[in-house]
Design a protein around this motif. Structure first.
Motif, PDB file in Angstrom:
ATOM      1  N   MET A 147       3.920  18.938 -19.617  1.00  0.00           N
ATOM      2  CA  MET A 147       2.606  19.443 -19.974  1.00  0.00           C
ATOM      3  C   MET A 147       1.892  19.943 -18.714  1.00  0.00           C
ATOM      4  O   MET A 147       2.043  19.374 -17.643  1.00  0.00           O
ATOM      5  CB  MET A 147       1.760  18.353 -20.642  1.00  0.00           C
ATOM      6  N   ASP A 148       1.105  20.999 -18.881  1.00  0.00           N
ATOM      7  CA  ASP A 148       0.396  21.582 -17.745  1.00  0.00           C
ATOM      8  C   ASP A 148      -1.026  21.072 -17.607  1.00  0.00           C
ATOM      9  O   ASP A 148      -1.663  21.277 -16.568  1.00  0.00           O
ATOM     10  CB  ASP A 148       0.359  23.105 -17.882  1.00  0.00           C
ATOM     11  N   GLY A 149      -1.543  20.436 -18.644  1.00  0.00           N
ATOM     12  CA  GLY A 149      -2.906  19.929 -18.600  1.00  0.00           C
ATOM     13  C   GLY A 149      -3.205  19.107 -19.834  1.00  0.00           C
ATOM     14  O   GLY A 149      -2.437  19.106 -20.804  1.00  0.00           O
ATOM     15  N   ILE A 150      -4.339  18.388 -19.795  1.00  0.00           N
ATOM     16  CA  ILE A 150      -4.757  17.533 -20.908  1.00  0.00           C
ATOM     17  C   ILE A 150      -6.223  17.788 -21.201  1.00  0.00           C
ATOM     18  O   ILE A 150      -7.057  17.848 -20.285  1.00  0.00           O
ATOM     19  CB  ILE A 150      -4.542  16.040 -20.575  1.00  0.00           C
ATOM     20  N   LEU A 151      -6.548  17.941 -22.481  1.00  0.00           N
ATOM     21  CA  LEU A 151      -7.930  18.049 -22.942  1.00  0.00           C
ATOM     22  C   LEU A 151      -8.228  16.855 -23.838  1.00  0.00           C
ATOM     23  O   LEU A 151      -7.383  16.443 -24.627  1.00  0.00           O
ATOM     24  CB  LEU A 151      -8.136  19.344 -23.717  1.00  0.00           C
ATOM     25  N   LEU A 152      -9.441  16.310 -23.710  1.00  0.00           N
ATOM     26  CA  LEU A 152      -9.823  15.130 -24.471  1.00  0.00           C
ATOM     27  C   LEU A 152     -11.035  15.433 -25.337  1.00  0.00           C
ATOM     28  O   LEU A 152     -11.984  16.093 -24.889  1.00  0.00           O
ATOM     29  CB  LEU A 152     -10.158  13.962 -23.535  1.00  0.00           C
ATOM     30  N   SER A 153     -11.008  14.918 -26.569  1.00  0.00           N
ATOM     31  CA  SER A 153     -12.191  15.023 -27.410  1.00  0.00           C
ATOM     32  C   SER A 153     -13.283  14.129 -26.829  1.00  0.00           C
ATOM     33  O   SER A 153     -13.005  13.217 -26.039  1.00  0.00           O
ATOM     34  CB  SER A 153     -11.866  14.604 -28.846  1.00  0.00           C
ATOM     35  N   PRO A 154     -14.548  14.357 -27.214  1.00  0.00           N
ATOM     36  CA  PRO A 154     -15.639  13.562 -26.638  1.00  0.00           C
ATOM     37  C   PRO A 154     -15.514  12.061 -26.872  1.00  0.00           C
ATOM     38  O   PRO A 154     -16.093  11.272 -26.110  1.00  0.00           O
ATOM     39  CB  PRO A 154     -16.879  14.129 -27.340  1.00  0.00           C
ATOM     40  N   THR A 155     -14.765  11.635 -27.898  1.00  0.00           N
ATOM     41  CA  THR A 155     -14.693  10.206 -28.214  1.00  0.00           C
ATOM     42  C   THR A 155     -13.495   9.491 -27.581  1.00  0.00           C
ATOM     43  O   THR A 155     -13.310   8.297 -27.785  1.00  0.00           O
ATOM     44  CB  THR A 155     -14.641   9.999 -29.734  1.00  0.00           C
ATOM     45  N   CYS A 156     -12.675  10.213 -26.811  1.00  0.00           N
ATOM     46  CA  CYS A 156     -11.565   9.543 -26.114  1.00  0.00           C
ATOM     47  C   CYS A 156     -12.107   8.640 -25.014  1.00  0.00           C
ATOM     48  O   CYS A 156     -13.164   8.897 -24.431  1.00  0.00           O
ATOM     49  CB  CYS A 156     -10.632  10.574 -25.491  1.00  0.00           C
ATOM     50  N   CYS A 157     -11.353   7.600 -24.684  1.00  0.00           N
ATOM     51  CA  CYS A 157     -11.771   6.726 -23.590  1.00  0.00           C
ATOM     52  C   CYS A 157     -11.621   7.448 -22.254  1.00  0.00           C
ATOM     53  O   CYS A 157     -10.952   8.488 -22.149  1.00  0.00           O
ATOM     54  CB  CYS A 157     -10.987   5.415 -23.600  1.00  0.00           C
ATOM     55  N   ASP A 158     -12.235   6.900 -21.255  1.00  0.00           N
ATOM     56  CA  ASP A 158     -12.250   7.486 -19.914  1.00  0.00           C
ATOM     57  C   ASP A 158     -10.879   7.354 -19.251  1.00  0.00           C
ATOM     58  O   ASP A 158     -10.402   6.237 -19.047  1.00  0.00           O
ATOM     59  CB  ASP A 158     -13.306   6.754 -19.078  1.00  0.00           C
ATOM     60  N   PRO A 159     -10.225   8.450 -18.875  1.00  0.00           N
ATOM     61  CA  PRO A 159      -8.934   8.338 -18.200  1.00  0.00           C
ATOM     62  C   PRO A 159      -8.999   7.639 -16.845  1.00  0.00           C
ATOM     63  O   PRO A 159      -7.977   7.197 -16.320  1.00  0.00           O
ATOM     64  CB  PRO A 159      -8.498   9.803 -18.028  1.00  0.00           C
ATOM     65  N   LEU A 160     -10.220   7.540 -16.256  1.00  0.00           N
ATOM     66  CA  LEU A 160     -10.369   6.848 -14.985  1.00  0.00           C
ATOM     67  C   LEU A 160     -10.776   5.385 -15.169  1.00  0.00           C
ATOM     68  O   LEU A 160     -11.167   4.728 -14.201  1.00  0.00           O
ATOM     69  CB  LEU A 160     -11.374   7.582 -14.089  1.00  0.00           C
ATOM     70  N   ASN A 161     -10.680   4.890 -16.386  1.00  0.00           N
ATOM     71  CA  ASN A 161     -10.786   3.447 -16.616  1.00  0.00           C
ATOM     72  C   ASN A 161      -9.704   2.745 -15.794  1.00  0.00           C
ATOM     73  O   ASN A 161      -8.591   3.257 -15.645  1.00  0.00           O
ATOM     74  CB  ASN A 161     -10.599   3.181 -18.108  1.00  0.00           C
ATOM     75  N   ARG A 162     -10.000   1.577 -15.243  1.00  0.00           N
ATOM     76  CA  ARG A 162      -9.074   0.896 -14.330  1.00  0.00           C
ATOM     77  C   ARG A 162      -7.696   0.710 -14.943  1.00  0.00           C
ATOM     78  O   ARG A 162      -6.668   0.997 -14.312  1.00  0.00           O
ATOM     79  CB  ARG A 162      -9.640  -0.477 -13.925  1.00  0.00           C
TER      80      ARG A 162
END
Length: 272
Positions: A147-162
């Motif tokens: 995959m070349d990139g990722i898009l998240l809907s507004p309700t997805c959790c934070d990818p920078l969560n620990r």
């Protein structure tokens, strides 16, 4: 030169990022430029440094000052390095330190959707996925499987969560991503279509194509849309996508975990 500081008092404000701030407080939605996240383990911290993230403070066990934490300390310049015995640090943070090293780091401004899509042929689009382990695993799979990139809907959790960062093994710093903040599924999906992407919804549906259908592999620019852990994609999302696809199952199994399903889809539908 790093400032080595012995941890003796849990109440010092300098330790708040490690001990008291919630994930939402670290994210600092009101002032994103002041937001923080916690990177855990030397490998993950090193990957974040390689990607240009700014270290603010380190927390590590005594034994790592001259061990696997030394190279990280040397790369981080003049920042505080809080240290103590493993049991003490676990009692302060509320969890055992994976590989004994944590780093509080500054967030970067999120790229635009256009920036993530520019030059991309394959995107992963995540709808409403809130489990941090699944998000981290999806990032790792997306980075590894084309995959070349990722898009998240507004309700997805934070990818920078620990936990998401740790499960991703730092790939969250390597693959471009951003949120579709303007709305989902519309106008988010329409925006993808305007940018030239064909969209395929991964869903259990009688009309769904098999994941290995030639027409899917032939698409020049394809966005693979994956839904939340329990209910899957919303009906409106499926209806707005050009194709629906599923992974054929055996032995009466109806579906896979979203991270496992994403891995299969990313590999099968990667750009040739």
């Amino acid at each position: 030169m790093a400032q080595i500081i012995e941890v003796t008092d849990i109440n010092v404000p300098e330790l708040a990022a490690f001990t008291r701030l919630t994930e939402a407080q670290l994210r600092n939605r009101l002032e994103p430029e002041r937001g923080l996240f916690i990177a855990e383990s030397p490998k993950v911290i090193g990957t974040a440094l390689d990607a240009g993230y700014e270290p603010k403070a380190l927390l590590m066990e005594h034994r790592h000052l001259e061990g696997q934490g030394r190279a990280i300390i040397e790369r981080c310049g003049d920042i505080p390095v809080y240290t103590g015995e493993r049991e003490v640090l676990a009692s302060l943070t509320g969890y055992a330190l994976t590989r004994g090293v944590l780093c509080a780091m500054g967030r970067k401004p999120q790229p635009t959707v256009e920036e993530v899509c520019n030059g991309a042929r394959r995107l992963a689009v995540l709808e409403g996925i809130v489990d941090t382990t699944n998000v981290g695993a999806l990032f790792r799979a997306a980075a590894a499987l084309g995959m070349d990139g990722i898009l998240l809907s507004p309700t997805c959790c934070d990818p920078l969560n620990r936990r998401a960062v740790r499960v991703s093994m730092g790939t969250v710093f390597q693959i471009p991503w951003t949120r579709l903040e303007e709305g989902w599924p519309e106008p988010g999906l329409s925006r993808l279509h305007q940018l030239g992407f064909t969209t395929v919804a991964m869903a259990l549906d009688d009309r769904a194509l098999s994941i290995d259908a030639p027409i899917l592999k032939e698409q020049d620019k394809l966005a693979i849309v994956l839904g939340t852990e329990g209910d899957g994609l919303a009906h409106d999302t499926i209806a707005a996508c050009e194709y629906t696809a599923c992974i054929p199952m055996q032995h009466g199994v109806d579906s896979l975990n979203v991270a496992a399903a994403g891995s299969v889809a990313f590999w099968e539908l990667r750009a040739r």
